[in-house]
Write a protein that holds these residues in place. Sequence first.
Motif, short mmCIF file in Angstrom:
data_model
loop_
_atom_site.label_atom_id
_atom_site.label_comp_id
_atom_site.label_asym_id
_atom_site.label_seq_id
_atom_site.Cartn_x
_atom_site.Cartn_y
_atom_site.Cartn_z
N GLN A 98 0.84 -1.20 0.00
CA GLN A 98 0.00 0.00 0.00
C GLN A 98 0.87 1.25 0.00
O GLN A 98 2.05 1.20 0.34
CB GLN A 98 -0.91 0.02 1.24
CG GLN A 98 -1.99 -1.03 1.19
CD GLN A 98 -3.01 -0.81 2.30
OE1 GLN A 98 -3.11 0.27 2.86
NE2 GLN A 98 -3.76 -1.85 2.60
N THR A 99 0.27 2.37 -0.36
CA THR A 99 1.01 3.62 -0.36
C THR A 99 0.58 4.48 0.83
O THR A 99 -0.54 4.36 1.32
CB THR A 99 0.78 4.41 -1.67
OG1 THR A 99 -0.61 4.64 -1.83
CG2 THR A 99 1.33 3.64 -2.85
N ALA A 100 1.51 5.32 1.26
CA ALA A 100 1.26 6.23 2.37
C ALA A 100 1.95 7.55 2.07
O ALA A 100 2.82 7.62 1.20
CB ALA A 100 1.80 5.62 3.67
N THR A 101 1.58 8.56 2.82
CA THR A 101 2.16 9.89 2.63
C THR A 101 3.11 10.20 3.78
O THR A 101 2.78 9.98 4.95
CB THR A 101 1.06 10.96 2.59
OG1 THR A 101 0.13 10.61 1.56
CG2 THR A 101 1.63 12.33 2.31
N VAL A 102 4.30 10.70 3.45
CA VAL A 102 5.28 11.06 4.46
C VAL A 102 4.83 12.36 5.15
O VAL A 102 4.54 13.34 4.46
CB VAL A 102 6.68 11.24 3.84
CG1 VAL A 102 7.69 11.70 4.88
CG2 VAL A 102 7.14 9.95 3.16
N VAL A 103 4.77 12.35 6.47
CA VAL A 103 4.39 13.57 7.21
C VAL A 103 5.57 14.11 8.01
O VAL A 103 5.52 15.23 8.51
CB VAL A 103 3.16 13.33 8.13
CG1 VAL A 103 1.93 13.03 7.31
CG2 VAL A 103 3.43 12.22 9.13
N GLN A 104 6.62 13.31 8.13
CA GLN A 104 7.86 13.76 8.77
C GLN A 104 9.01 13.07 8.04
O GLN A 104 8.95 11.87 7.78
CB GLN A 104 7.86 13.38 10.25
CG GLN A 104 9.07 13.86 11.01
CD GLN A 104 9.04 13.38 12.48
OE1 GLN A 104 8.26 12.53 12.85
NE2 GLN A 104 9.90 13.97 13.28
N ASP A 105 10.05 13.85 7.68
CA ASP A 105 11.15 13.32 6.88
C ASP A 105 11.68 11.98 7.40
O ASP A 105 11.79 11.78 8.62
CB ASP A 105 12.30 14.33 6.83
CG ASP A 105 11.91 15.59 6.05
OD1 ASP A 105 10.80 15.64 5.51
OD2 ASP A 105 12.75 16.52 6.00
N LYS A 132 8.72 15.34 3.55
CA LYS A 132 7.31 15.52 3.83
C LYS A 132 6.54 15.75 2.52
O LYS A 132 6.97 16.50 1.66
CB LYS A 132 7.14 16.72 4.77
CG LYS A 132 5.72 16.97 5.20
CD LYS A 132 5.63 18.12 6.16
CE LYS A 132 4.19 18.37 6.55
NZ LYS A 132 4.07 19.45 7.52
N GLY A 133 5.42 15.03 2.39
CA GLY A 133 4.58 15.16 1.21
C GLY A 133 4.79 14.09 0.16
O GLY A 133 3.94 13.90 -0.71
N GLU A 134 5.93 13.39 0.19
CA GLU A 134 6.20 12.34 -0.79
C GLU A 134 5.33 11.11 -0.51
O GLU A 134 4.89 10.88 0.62
CB GLU A 134 7.67 11.92 -0.75
CG GLU A 134 8.62 12.94 -1.33
CD GLU A 134 10.03 12.39 -1.43
OE1 GLU A 134 10.24 11.46 -2.25
OE2 GLU A 134 10.89 12.87 -0.68
N THR A 135 5.10 10.33 -1.57
CA THR A 135 4.35 9.09 -1.45
C THR A 135 5.34 7.93 -1.38
O THR A 135 6.29 7.87 -2.17
CB THR A 135 3.41 8.90 -2.65
OG1 THR A 135 2.51 10.01 -2.70
CG2 THR A 135 2.60 7.62 -2.53
#
Length: 153
Positions: A98-105, A132-135
């Motif tokens: 599954q994919t997730a979004t980075v919220v902290q580097d 932050k923000g990358e998938t």
Amino acid sequence: MGISEIIWLVLGLGLILSEFALPGFVIFFFGTGALLTGLLTWLIPGLGSNLLLQIILWLGTSALSLGFLRKKLSSVFKGTLLGDSKAPQLESDADSGQTATVVQDISPEKAGRISLHGTTWTAKSFDEHFQKGETVEILKKEGMTYWVTRSLI
């Protein structure tokens, strides 16, 4: 009730309770034999004064209960060992892929956080850096930490 009956009953209870600390489900039956010996010593007059006969009775009742009841009762008291291939897995790899979004580097040196299923989780990377923000794509879950890699999406 005489002292020998009390000793057998206490010994029986002690052996049965020790089964919780020792594996194998065998000591329980020696405890059962001791309880039966205490009961029979109390019910049969004259048995309380014959220690040799009490010991033979204890060994016999223990052997009989072990021989006839262990197989039937072991399924009731049987557990599973962690790591056993037949044991249910504590964690599933349901989130793998599954994919997730980075919220902290996230970097190989320092864990970060990802957003997944409406909450944030600790995430680590083997050799990649994420901002932050990358998938990212989830590789696996260890405890409460997800291992991630670059997402192809």
